[in-house]
Write a protein that holds these residues in place. Sequence first.
Motif, PDB file in Angstrom:
ATOM      1  N   LEU A 125       0.822  -1.210   0.000  1.00  0.00           N
ATOM      2  CA  LEU A 125       0.000   0.000   0.000  1.00  0.00           C
ATOM      3  C   LEU A 125       0.857   1.261   0.000  1.00  0.00           C
ATOM      4  O   LEU A 125       0.603   2.197  -0.765  1.00  0.00           O
ATOM      5  CB  LEU A 125      -0.943   0.011   1.201  1.00  0.00           C
ATOM      6  CG  LEU A 125      -1.791   1.281   1.331  1.00  0.00           C
ATOM      7  CD1 LEU A 125      -2.729   1.446   0.142  1.00  0.00           C
ATOM      8  CD2 LEU A 125      -2.559   1.281   2.636  1.00  0.00           C
ATOM      9  N   VAL A 126       1.886   1.304   0.829  1.00  0.00           N
ATOM     10  CA  VAL A 126       2.752   2.488   0.894  1.00  0.00           C
ATOM     11  C   VAL A 126       3.447   2.703  -0.452  1.00  0.00           C
ATOM     12  O   VAL A 126       3.469   3.821  -0.977  1.00  0.00           O
ATOM     13  CB  VAL A 126       3.763   2.373   2.052  1.00  0.00           C
ATOM     14  CG1 VAL A 126       4.837   3.454   1.957  1.00  0.00           C
ATOM     15  CG2 VAL A 126       3.039   2.448   3.387  1.00  0.00           C
ATOM     16  N   ASN A 127       3.992   1.645  -1.033  1.00  0.00           N
ATOM     17  CA  ASN A 127       4.671   1.785  -2.329  1.00  0.00           C
ATOM     18  C   ASN A 127       3.710   2.197  -3.434  1.00  0.00           C
ATOM     19  O   ASN A 127       4.027   3.069  -4.254  1.00  0.00           O
ATOM     20  CB  ASN A 127       5.398   0.490  -2.691  1.00  0.00           C
ATOM     21  CG  ASN A 127       6.677   0.322  -1.902  1.00  0.00           C
ATOM     22  OD1 ASN A 127       7.297   1.290  -1.476  1.00  0.00           O
ATOM     23  ND2 ASN A 127       7.063  -0.920  -1.686  1.00  0.00           N
ATOM     24  N   ALA A 128       2.530   1.607  -3.481  1.00  0.00           N
ATOM     25  CA  ALA A 128       1.546   1.956  -4.515  1.00  0.00           C
ATOM     26  C   ALA A 128       1.077   3.401  -4.365  1.00  0.00           C
ATOM     27  O   ALA A 128       0.902   4.111  -5.355  1.00  0.00           O
ATOM     28  CB  ALA A 128       0.354   1.003  -4.445  1.00  0.00           C
ATOM     29  N   THR A 129       0.902   3.839  -3.126  1.00  0.00           N
ATOM     30  CA  THR A 129       0.468   5.218  -2.886  1.00  0.00           C
ATOM     31  C   THR A 129       1.537   6.211  -3.314  1.00  0.00           C
ATOM     32  O   THR A 129       1.229   7.252  -3.896  1.00  0.00           O
ATOM     33  CB  THR A 129       0.093   5.409  -1.399  1.00  0.00           C
ATOM     34  OG1 THR A 129      -0.908   4.448  -1.055  1.00  0.00           O
ATOM     35  CG2 THR A 129      -0.452   6.792  -1.145  1.00  0.00           C
ATOM     36  N   ALA A 130       2.789   5.904  -3.031  1.00  0.00           N
ATOM     37  CA  ALA A 130       3.883   6.785  -3.456  1.00  0.00           C
ATOM     38  C   ALA A 130       3.963   6.866  -4.975  1.00  0.00           C
ATOM     39  O   ALA A 130       4.215   7.935  -5.534  1.00  0.00           O
ATOM     40  CB  ALA A 130       5.203   6.303  -2.868  1.00  0.00           C
ATOM     41  N   LEU A 131       3.724   5.761  -5.656  1.00  0.00           N
ATOM     42  CA  LEU A 131       3.762   5.745  -7.127  1.00  0.00           C
ATOM     43  C   LEU A 131       2.596   6.483  -7.761  1.00  0.00           C
ATOM     44  O   LEU A 131       2.713   6.998  -8.872  1.00  0.00           O
ATOM     45  CB  LEU A 131       3.744   4.302  -7.643  1.00  0.00           C
ATOM     46  CG  LEU A 131       5.058   3.564  -7.644  1.00  0.00           C
ATOM     47  CD1 LEU A 131       4.836   2.096  -7.991  1.00  0.00           C
ATOM     48  CD2 LEU A 131       6.030   4.199  -8.625  1.00  0.00           C
ATOM     49  N   GLY A 142       0.325  10.741  -1.601  1.00  0.00           N
ATOM     50  CA  GLY A 142       1.605  10.409  -2.223  1.00  0.00           C
ATOM     51  C   GLY A 142       2.775  10.981  -1.455  1.00  0.00           C
ATOM     52  O   GLY A 142       3.799  10.317  -1.265  1.00  0.00           O
ATOM     53  N   ARG A 143       2.631  12.214  -0.982  1.00  0.00           N
ATOM     54  CA  ARG A 143       3.710  12.846  -0.224  1.00  0.00           C
ATOM     55  C   ARG A 143       3.915  12.146   1.118  1.00  0.00           C
ATOM     56  O   ARG A 143       5.041  11.955   1.572  1.00  0.00           O
ATOM     57  CB  ARG A 143       3.429  14.340  -0.023  1.00  0.00           C
ATOM     58  CG  ARG A 143       4.539  15.066   0.664  1.00  0.00           C
ATOM     59  CD  ARG A 143       5.850  15.003  -0.141  1.00  0.00           C
ATOM     60  NE  ARG A 143       6.959  15.359   0.704  1.00  0.00           N
ATOM     61  CZ  ARG A 143       7.992  14.576   0.984  1.00  0.00           C
ATOM     62  NH1 ARG A 143       8.106  13.389   0.431  1.00  0.00           N
ATOM     63  NH2 ARG A 143       8.947  14.975   1.770  1.00  0.00           N
ATOM     64  N   LEU A 144       2.810  11.754   1.770  1.00  0.00           N
ATOM     65  CA  LEU A 144       2.930  11.031   3.043  1.00  0.00           C
ATOM     66  C   LEU A 144       3.609   9.678   2.844  1.00  0.00           C
ATOM     67  O   LEU A 144       4.477   9.289   3.627  1.00  0.00           O
ATOM     68  CB  LEU A 144       1.552  10.847   3.680  1.00  0.00           C
ATOM     69  CG  LEU A 144       0.900  12.125   4.219  1.00  0.00           C
ATOM     70  CD1 LEU A 144      -0.544  11.869   4.604  1.00  0.00           C
ATOM     71  CD2 LEU A 144       1.694  12.678   5.398  1.00  0.00           C
ATOM     72  N   ALA A 145       3.224   8.973   1.785  1.00  0.00           N
ATOM     73  CA  ALA A 145       3.842   7.674   1.501  1.00  0.00           C
ATOM     74  C   ALA A 145       5.319   7.851   1.150  1.00  0.00           C
ATOM     75  O   ALA A 145       6.173   7.090   1.627  1.00  0.00           O
ATOM     76  CB  ALA A 145       3.098   6.978   0.359  1.00  0.00           C
ATOM     77  N   THR A 146       5.627   8.861   0.346  1.00  0.00           N
ATOM     78  CA  THR A 146       7.015   9.123  -0.031  1.00  0.00           C
ATOM     79  C   THR A 146       7.852   9.484   1.195  1.00  0.00           C
ATOM     80  O   THR A 146       8.994   9.025   1.337  1.00  0.00           O
ATOM     81  CB  THR A 146       7.088  10.248  -1.081  1.00  0.00           C
ATOM     82  OG1 THR A 146       6.352   9.828  -2.239  1.00  0.00           O
ATOM     83  CG2 THR A 146       8.520  10.568  -1.474  1.00  0.00           C
ATOM     84  N   ALA A 147       7.291  10.276   2.100  1.00  0.00           N
ATOM     85  CA  ALA A 147       8.016  10.640   3.328  1.00  0.00           C
ATOM     86  C   ALA A 147       8.321   9.386   4.152  1.00  0.00           C
ATOM     87  O   ALA A 147       9.414   9.254   4.708  1.00  0.00           O
ATOM     88  CB  ALA A 147       7.201  11.635   4.151  1.00  0.00           C
ATOM     89  N   ALA A 148       7.366   8.467   4.219  1.00  0.00           N
ATOM     90  CA  ALA A 148       7.597   7.225   4.953  1.00  0.00           C
ATOM     91  C   ALA A 148       8.676   6.381   4.285  1.00  0.00           C
ATOM     92  O   ALA A 148       9.562   5.848   4.953  1.00  0.00           O
ATOM     93  CB  ALA A 148       6.299   6.425   5.068  1.00  0.00           C
TER      94      ALA A 148
END
Length: 188
Positions: free
Chosen positions: A93-99, A129-135
């Motif tokens: 989920l985190v990777n897909a959200t960042a993408l 996306g920004r939250l996922a990328t920050a993580a």
Amino acid sequence: MSFLSLDFVSTVRAARSGLVDNLSDVEGMTAWAREHAAELGLDASFTASEELRQETVRLRQAVRALFARAVAPGPPSRADAAELPPFEEALALVNATALAAPTAPQLSWDGEPALVTVSPADASARLRGRLATAAVEFLASPERALLRTCQAPRCVLYYVKEHPRQEWCSTACGNRARAARHYREHKK
């Protein structure tokens, strides 16, 4: 030292009355996003929807699951350890959200050249996306090795250990832990 991903997972915290969730309703989600508007690529008029709030809470739980994995073999936060998604699901989920909300460096030239980051995505996708990328950036950084769970009574926060002797997320938690220890030792 401030990390957006720590601020994000800390939207669940303990209070005397129990757990407090800053993202429990649309108003709370809107207020939190506006407080972090610059980091999230939002303007001050941003307003969350219920759908965005639910998706953001789901993302937060996934990031908290990754934080729980990062602090292992130490204990995860007591806030929601039993409610976290499985590790593989959280990672996906985190990777897909960042993408889903790509960003690209661009050159701005208003008198002086400056590097800016832009995202063609809508505000909802940009925020998540920004939250996922920050993580992703935090968990891939050397600071990940310093990630800890505060073990003070009632505290449910994660923190980055900034000093070799640091055991709690804040001075208040350290005082609470010492007071609890003193009480236990002298209760006999």
